[in-house]
Scaffold this motif. Structure first.
Motif, PDB file in Angstrom:
ATOM      1  N   UNK A  98       0.748  -1.376   0.017  1.00 31.47           N
ATOM      2  CA  UNK A  98       0.001   0.058   0.053  1.00 31.47           C
ATOM      3  C   UNK A  98       0.851   1.435   0.134  1.00 31.47           C
ATOM      4  N   UNK A  99       0.227   2.438  -0.336  1.00 28.84           N
ATOM      5  CA  UNK A  99       0.925   3.637  -0.231  1.00 28.84           C
ATOM      6  C   UNK A  99       1.403   3.917   1.292  1.00 28.84           C
ATOM      7  N   UNK A 100       0.819   3.761   2.294  1.00 27.39           N
ATOM      8  CA  UNK A 100       0.961   3.931   3.535  1.00 27.39           C
ATOM      9  C   UNK A 100       2.641   3.131   3.973  1.00 27.39           C
ATOM     10  N   UNK A 101       2.441   1.662   3.484  1.00 28.50           N
ATOM     11  CA  UNK A 101       3.298   0.853   3.734  1.00 28.50           C
ATOM     12  C   UNK A 101       4.589   1.184   2.993  1.00 28.50           C
ATOM     13  N   UNK A 102       4.350   1.582   1.847  1.00 25.85           N
ATOM     14  CA  UNK A 102       5.532   2.092   0.970  1.00 25.85           C
ATOM     15  C   UNK A 102       6.183   3.213   1.778  1.00 25.85           C
ATOM     16  N   UNK A 103       5.485   4.268   1.920  1.00 22.27           N
ATOM     17  CA  UNK A 103       6.022   5.449   2.565  1.00 22.27           C
ATOM     18  C   UNK A 103       6.756   5.284   3.896  1.00 22.27           C
ATOM     19  N   UNK A 104       6.066   4.554   4.835  1.00 14.25           N
ATOM     20  CA  UNK A 104       6.798   4.210   6.045  1.00 14.25           C
ATOM     21  C   UNK A 104       7.859   3.392   5.956  1.00 14.25           C
ATOM     22  N   UNK A 105       8.082   2.513   4.906  1.00 14.16           N
ATOM     23  CA  UNK A 105       9.260   1.957   4.840  1.00 14.16           C
ATOM     24  C   UNK A 105      10.509   2.888   4.039  1.00 14.16           C
ATOM     25  N   UNK A 106      10.131   3.708   3.406  1.00 18.99           N
ATOM     26  CA  UNK A 106      11.040   4.822   2.904  1.00 18.99           C
ATOM     27  C   UNK A 106      11.198   5.732   4.201  1.00 18.99           C
ATOM     28  N   UNK A 107      10.535   5.916   4.954  1.00 19.92           N
ATOM     29  CA  UNK A 107      10.581   6.890   6.169  1.00 19.92           C
ATOM     30  C   UNK A 107      11.657   6.177   7.109  1.00 19.92           C
ATOM     31  N   UNK A 108      11.526   4.847   7.212  1.00 17.73           N
ATOM     32  CA  UNK A 108      12.547   4.044   7.984  1.00 17.73           C
ATOM     33  C   UNK A 108      13.919   4.013   7.398  1.00 17.73           C
ATOM     34  N   UNK A 109      14.110   4.566   6.267  1.00 16.40           N
ATOM     35  CA  UNK A 109      15.480   4.715   5.884  1.00 16.40           C
ATOM     36  C   UNK A 109      15.845   6.242   6.057  1.00 16.40           C
ATOM     37  N   UNK A 110      14.946   7.096   6.550  1.00 22.64           N
ATOM     38  CA  UNK A 110      15.373   8.272   7.195  1.00 22.64           C
ATOM     39  C   UNK A 110      15.144   9.501   5.937  1.00 22.64           C
ATOM     40  N   UNK A 111      14.118   9.384   5.404  1.00 17.42           N
ATOM     41  CA  UNK A 111      13.837  10.514   4.167  1.00 17.42           C
ATOM     42  C   UNK A 111      12.884  11.641   5.183  1.00 17.42           C
ATOM     43  N   UNK A 112      13.366  12.899   4.417  1.00 18.34           N
ATOM     44  CA  UNK A 112      12.900  13.888   4.952  1.00 18.34           C
ATOM     45  C   UNK A 112      11.947  14.655   4.199  1.00 18.34           C
ATOM     46  N   UNK A 113      11.561  14.607   2.946  1.00 20.46           N
ATOM     47  CA  UNK A 113      10.431  15.047   2.035  1.00 20.46           C
ATOM     48  C   UNK A 113      10.126  14.029   1.225  1.00 20.46           C
ATOM     49  N   UNK A 114       8.831  13.772   1.045  1.00 14.91           N
ATOM     50  CA  UNK A 114       7.987  12.982   0.029  1.00 14.91           C
ATOM     51  C   UNK A 114       7.334  13.966  -0.801  1.00 14.91           C
ATOM     52  N   UNK A 115       7.769  13.823  -2.131  1.00 18.00           N
ATOM     53  CA  UNK A 115       6.958  14.476  -3.235  1.00 18.00           C
ATOM     54  C   UNK A 115       6.013  13.313  -3.705  1.00 18.00           C
ATOM     55  N   UNK A 116       4.833  13.717  -3.717  1.00 20.18           N
ATOM     56  CA  UNK A 116       3.795  12.448  -3.822  1.00 20.18           C
ATOM     57  C   UNK A 116       2.877  12.809  -5.072  1.00 20.18           C
ATOM     58  N   UNK A 117       2.974  11.980  -6.109  1.00 18.72           N
ATOM     59  CA  UNK A 117       1.753  12.203  -7.228  1.00 18.72           C
ATOM     60  C   UNK A 117       1.033  10.726  -7.068  1.00 18.72           C
ATOM     61  N   UNK A 118      -0.305  11.034  -7.098  1.00 17.24           N
ATOM     62  CA  UNK A 118      -1.147   9.796  -6.819  1.00 17.24           C
ATOM     63  C   UNK A 118      -2.546  10.046  -7.371  1.00 17.24           C
ATOM     64  N   UNK A 119      -3.014   8.927  -7.952  1.00 19.58           N
ATOM     65  CA  UNK A 119      -4.457   9.256  -8.673  1.00 19.58           C
ATOM     66  C   UNK A 119      -5.653   9.285  -7.769  1.00 19.58           C
ATOM     67  N   UNK A 120      -5.306   9.232  -6.363  1.00 22.08           N
ATOM     68  CA  UNK A 120      -6.590   9.437  -5.356  1.00 22.08           C
ATOM     69  C   UNK A 120      -6.406  10.675  -4.845  1.00 22.08           C
ATOM     70  N   UNK A 121      -7.379  11.576  -4.825  1.00 20.06           N
ATOM     71  CA  UNK A 121      -7.543  12.835  -4.401  1.00 20.06           C
ATOM     72  C   UNK A 121      -7.609  12.491  -2.967  1.00 20.06           C
TER      73      UNK A 121
END
Ligand code: NCD
Length: 319
Positions: A98-121
């Motif tokens: 899922x989007x949230x699992x993907x983002x949380x996993x990336x966050x676990x690598x220490x990211x600071x800013x997420x630039x998100x494009x998604x088809x869901x408003x």
């Protein structure tokens, strides 16, 4: 001097940029002024500055993109950030993550800013509530595309000095356009009069409650406007057939050389890209003297540097 600095910092304290609907005119102006300050960077021989050194930006794109993605990548690298490129096709999203699992996993690598494009408003807002990193909306469904509208507004301000009192037409597939919505918020907040132009079948429901005029005839509007923003028909989002044929659509709503003869001499011709040449705009117009389409792309870089810089600064102040 101390007071002035405080005032400046007070003009922006959001660690996310989710849309322009909730922003004040002062906040929008502050982003544009900050972008102006970054403009020189792209003209230097060494196109680098240190504000995001040691920070990591992830481009999390669930929809295709050419301009927006590359512009964010370049903006982040010019400010010395590390950039991770994520695409739906080559990631574990294709395995059901899922989007949230993907983002949380990336966050676990220490990211600071997420630039998100998604088809869901609303996807960027959900993400912003669920992770600690800053979230920047790079287009969510039909809802908003704030950095596109900021670069559109920046381009108009550069060319016309101000948006106050300008008449701006946004033409085409308004119903499926996040660009039209974000443009509407940015441009009206800065004092322009915006008219949505298109066939009734491509107008969003509830358009009468939006702060815009509506016209179903480009011929009625073309003589009056200072800027015209031509939209692509979002074929990938269309359910049925909103007009009898592409030829008929071009006949009534295309920006042709013939129609341009009736426009103001100094009209600005804009398009967010990608262009469908010969459909919503003729090539001679897209490449003609009134076109600022490529300047929009260049300005996008300064605007995205400003946005990344400001959200990062706000996050540091909140920490
Ligand atoms: C727009 C988008 O993706 O919403 N493009 C862009 O970001 N420059 C408009 C479009 O796809 O037609």
């Amino acid at each position: 001097m101390i007071l002035r600095r405080k005032e400046k910092a007070g003009q922006w304290n959001r660690k996310h940029l989710l849309g322009l609907r909730d922003l004040t005119a002062a906040e929008i102006t502050h982003i544009l002024d900050t972008a102006k300050g970054f403009e020189h960077l792209s003209r230097q021989s060494i196109k680098k500055a240190p504000p995001l050194r040691g920070k990591t930006v992830v481009n999390l794109f669930f929809e295709d993109s050419t301009r927006t993605r590359n512009s964010f990548t370049l903006a982040a690298s010019r400010l010395s950030a590390d950039v991770i490129e994520f695409t739906k096709k080559t990631s574990s999203v294709s395995k059901g993550e899922t989007l949230l699992d993907t983002a949380k996993n990336l966050e676990a690598m220490g990211i600071d800013i997420v630039v998100l494009r998604h088809n869901a408003a609303g996807a960027p807002a959900i993400l912003a509530r669920s992770i600690n990193a800053c979230v920047v909306n790079a287009g969510d469904g039909y809802c908003e595309h704030p950095t596109q509208a900021l670069l559109d507004t920046y381009t108009i301000r550069e060319k016309k000095g101000s948006l106050k009192g300008l008449k701006i037409a946004i033409v085409g597939d308004i119903a499926h356009s996040r660009v039209a919505r974000s443009d509407m918020w940015a441009m009206t907040k800065l004092g322009a009069e915006v008219t949505f132009v298109g066939p009734p079948t491509l107008m969003p429901s509830g358009v009468d409650k939006l702060p815009v005029k509506v016209s179903y005839s480009l011929d009625e509007v073309i003589e009056k406007v200072d800027c015209i923003n031509m939209l692509r028909i979002q074929f990938e989002r269309l359910g049925g057939n909103p007009f009898p044929s592409v030829r008929e659509y071009s006949h009534y709503f295309g920006l042709t050389v013939e129609r341009m003869k009736r426009a103001k001499k100094d009209i600005l011709v804009m398009h967010p890209g990608p262009i469908n040449r010969g459909l919503e705009i003729e090539s001679e117009v897209a490449d003609g003297p009134n076109s600022v389409i490529l300047e929009q792309v260049s300005n996008g870089l300064s605007v995205r540097m400003a946005v990344l810089f400001l959200v990062n600064q706000a996050a540091a102040q909140k920490a």
